[in-house]
Every structure is written in structure tokens, then in C-alpha cells.
Design an enzyme around this catalytic site. Structure first.
Site, short mmCIF file in Angstrom:
data_model
loop_
_atom_site.label_atom_id
_atom_site.label_comp_id
_atom_site.label_asym_id
_atom_site.label_seq_id
_atom_site.Cartn_x
_atom_site.Cartn_y
_atom_site.Cartn_z
N SER A 135 0.82 -1.22 0.00
CA SER A 135 0.00 0.00 0.00
C SER A 135 0.85 1.27 0.00
O SER A 135 1.93 1.31 0.59
CB SER A 135 -0.92 0.01 1.22
OG SER A 135 -1.85 -1.04 1.16
N GLU A 251 -3.49 -16.54 0.47
CA GLU A 251 -4.04 -16.39 1.82
C GLU A 251 -5.22 -17.33 1.94
O GLU A 251 -6.34 -16.99 1.56
CB GLU A 251 -4.45 -14.93 2.06
CG GLU A 251 -3.29 -13.98 2.05
CD GLU A 251 -3.72 -12.57 2.40
OE1 GLU A 251 -3.85 -12.26 3.60
OE2 GLU A 251 -3.92 -11.77 1.48
N GLU A 378 -15.35 -2.34 -0.26
CA GLU A 378 -15.67 -1.89 -1.61
C GLU A 378 -14.91 -2.72 -2.65
O GLU A 378 -15.48 -3.18 -3.65
CB GLU A 378 -15.32 -0.41 -1.77
CG GLU A 378 -15.52 0.12 -3.19
CD GLU A 378 -14.97 1.51 -3.37
OE1 GLU A 378 -15.09 2.05 -4.49
OE2 GLU A 378 -14.38 2.06 -2.42
#
Length: 399
Positions: A135, A251, A378
């Protein structure tokens, strides 16, 4: 495929319980139940030592499906057994989970033999900790918008840019970084997956981010020409998007099932509190507690179904949507069960000496982020809509 535990799994369960009972003694017993989400600052040195204890016994890397790196091999059901019994024993929260559960499977799937031999043994022994450089400001859930660059300079890359929300960057020895190696590239083109050593004074700066809980497990990381070796590009230059997405797909539900054991313990504590305070007498609160219990059972069955062979590209997104909202509601119930006392701390508060949050308060505050980190709700809904239901892609602005 029917998912269940056989005789070998139950024998393995007895071995796991015996080992944990034998080793969770002395100073390690004092760290039981500590270091979880929102409390990663607790007993860090002791948990580092515990990580090496696990590594020495071969318990790190059960899911790698391959020995030879100091790890045991285990079937999928045995991996579930280990994960669940670890949480049931309230063993210290894992310090090396990013290296074990994210970096290592990615190297096994996309790395070359030299990369595997260099990095997997150090993860399996608990000696090297990792953090994730994904990120960025303006490129969180929309990861393809990232701007960190890596410019080739002989046998190294020079990495320049900023990463944010980087868990454990202040302790990690290495960071796997998604950076733009293709000059002038846009979106998911021209990206590479680099392994960057964190011990580069003057080239890497880590700044802790103070959270609502008062702790600082997340960090900003600034790269100013940091070095990454050419041989430490995983999957080849320009293939970073494929590797990064493969990492996210790795994951799997084993860790999700263990997470649900922890959720069940938190729910039991909330129920106990509600009974003690008399809040359970409220039929509305009681109904919400029952719903939490039922929804947790559904999440477990869904995770078992996915592990049992029901291949669904939207399964990770569905699981994230389910547990994120569920955990937030549990945090709200934790405070409602305590009543007005939930707003007070254990002692006097001053700016110089803020009081320590208790478990219920920390649960409430930290769970506010559950629907954001790891991919916002989202983004998860977009993944389900576009990749599973085949709906038109959302229009995204290019930067």
C-alpha cells in the site's frame, strides 16, 4: 470433497497439544494470549524468542508442502489442526506470520531455487522477520496505482518511494516490495516484486503511525534509493502484478479457521460479561449475541467447504466481507455488554501518561479497521462482481 479429521489427524492433534503444553511454561506462559491485533507491542522480545522455539521444533512452514528447509511436512487437515490448537492453547501471537504465510508460499510458487534456499530456511527457523510493501498513499485498495519506482543500476535496483500501513516494518529484517520498474508504465504493467533488506540507514526510514488504540504496529516506510539485488526479483522483471496477485490468492482458509477460534473465544468473553452485568437480560442484545454465534458457525462451514475442494475465485473476498463486519459488530457488543463502564479506563488519564485500554475497548477500536485493511469492503465487492458474477468492470481513473 468431504472435509473431516481422520485417525492420523487426531494423533497429530495429541502431539500438538502435548508439545504446546510442554513448552508454554515459564516465561512463555506469561505471554499467552498476548500480541494479537491491536496489541502487537506486547512482549515483542519474548515473542521473538518463541518464534525461534517454534522454528527449532519444525512447526513453522507446515503449509509449504515440502520439507528440507527445517520445517515439518503436514497434510492440509493437519495444518488446520495445528492452527486451531495453537489458538486454543492461547499461545503468543505469531511474530513471523508475514514471512511464513505470505512470503514463503510466494517464493515456492514463483521464486527460483536460489531464492528459496536463501530465504525459506531463515523464515522456518524464526530468525528473519518480514514486512509487506504494497500500500501507498493513493494506492491502497487500488494497488495498481502505486508510484514507488525501482531503477536498474548494474546488479542492483535503486528503490525510491513511500509505503504505508506497513505492519512490523520497525522490526522486520526484509520487506517484499511491489515497485514500478518499467519507465512510463501505467496501472498493473511494468511492476516487479523485489526483496529489499531493511537494514539500510539513510536509504530506508520507518515512521510509526499512532493508532486509535494508542499503539503503533503500522508504519510509513520511505525508500530513498534503497538497494535491492537483481537476483532478488521474484518471478522476473515486469511480472510483479502476477506475483503480487498470486500472493494474495495464497491467503488460504487454514489461517481463517484459526482466526475463527480466536473469534469464538472473544464472543464467549462478551457473553460472560453480558451475563455478569445483567445486559443479557435485554432481549435485543441477547438476540444479537445469538446471531453472532450462528454467523460464526456459518463462517466456519464456509471455510471448511472452501478447503474441502470447492474452488471459487471469490471465496477469499466472501470470507473477508463476512468476518470483517462480524468482528466490528462483536466490538460494539463488547462495549454494550459492559454498559457505561466501557467508556472509562482503569486509571486516571493524562496526555503524558494515557491509560492502557482493556481487551474490550481495544477490540472495539481496532475492529473499526477490519473492513479496510487487507482490501476494503468496496474492493472485495468489486472482485466478486467482476471476477465471479461477470458484471461490467468499474471505471477507474488513471493517474
Amino acid at each position: 470433497m468431504e472435509f473431516g479429521f481422520g485417525d492420523e489427524d487426531e494423533a497429530f492433534r495429541r502431539e500438538v497439544r502435548s508439545w504446546l503444553a510442554e513448552h508454554l511454561t515459564g516465561e512463555y506462559a506469561g505471554a499467552q494470549g498476548r500480541g494479537g491485533p491491536g496489541s502487537e507491542h506486547e512482549d515483542t522480545a519474548l515473542r521473538r524468542a518463541w518464534e525461534r522455539e517454534l522454528g527449532a521444533a519444525g512447526w513453522i512452514g507446515l503449509g509449504w508442502q515440502r520439507g528440507g528447509y527445517g520445517n515439518r511436512t503436514a497434510s492440509l487437515t493437519q495444518q488446520v489442526v495445528w492452527a486451531e490448537e495453537y489458538v486454543r492453547a492461547r499461545a503468543p501471537a505469531r511474530h513471523g506470520h508475514i514471512g511464513e504465510n505470505l512470503l514463503a508460499p510466494t517464493l515456492i510458487a514463483y521464486g527460483d531455487e536460489a531464492q528459496q534456499k536463501r530465504f525459506l530456511p531463515a523464515v522456518a527457523s524464526g530468525d528473519e522477520l518480514w514486512c509487506q510493501g504494497y500500500s501507498e498513499p493513493g494506492a491502497g485498495s487500488d494497488l495498481a496505482n502505486l508510484r514507488t519506482t525501482a531503477v536498474r543500476d548494474g546488479d542492483t535496483y535503486r528503490v525510491t518511494g513511500q509505503k504505508v500501513w506497513t505492519s512490523l516494518a520497525h522490526e522486520a529484517a526484509w520487506c517484499f516490495v511491489l515497485a514500478r520498474t518499467g519507465a512510463g508504465s501505467r496501472r498493473h504493467h511494468g511492476l516487479s516484486f523485489l526483496l529489499v533488506p531493511m537494514d539500510q540507514p539513510g536509504r530506508i526510514e520507518v515512521r510509526p503511525i499512532r493508532q486509535l488504540t494508542g499503539t503503533s504496529e503500522f508504519n510509513e516506510v520511505f525508500f530513498d534509493g534503497a538497494h535491492a539485488r537483481v537476483e532478488h526479483v521474484v518471478g522476473g522483471e515486469g511480472n510483479g502484478w502476477q506475483v503480487a496477485m498470486g500472493l494474495l490468492a495464497l491467503e488460504r482458509g487454514v489461517s481463517t479457521l484459526a482466526q475463527q477460534i480466536g473469534f469464538a473465544a472473544e464472543l464467549a468473553e462478551v457473553v460472560t460479561t453480558a451475563v455478569r452485568t445483567g445486559a443479557a437480560g435485554d432481549p435485543l442484545l441477547r438476540d444479537r449475541l445469538v446471531r453472532q454465534w450462528a454467523e460464526l458457525r456459518v463462517m466456519r462451514w464456509n471455510a471448511l467447504r472452501t478447503l474441502g475442494g470447492a474452488q471459487d475465485p471469490g471465496a477469499p473476498s466472501v470470507a473477508k466481507l463476512l468476518w470483517g463486519r462480524w468482528h466490528q459488530r462483536l466490538g460494539e457488543l463488547a462495549l454494550q455488554a459492559r454498559g457505561a463502564h466501557a467508556a472509562a479506563g482503569p486509571g486516571d488519564w493524562t496526555p503524558a501518561s494515557p491509560y492502557e485500554l482493556d481487551a474490550a475497548q481495544r477490540l472495539f477500536l481496532f475492529s473499526r479497521a477490519d473492513t479496510i485493511y487487507g482490501g476494503s469492503d468496496e474492493i472485495q465487492r468489486n472482485i466478486i462482481a467482476e471476477r465471479v458474477l461477470g458484471l461490467p468492470r468499474e471505471t477507474r481513473e488513471s493517474s
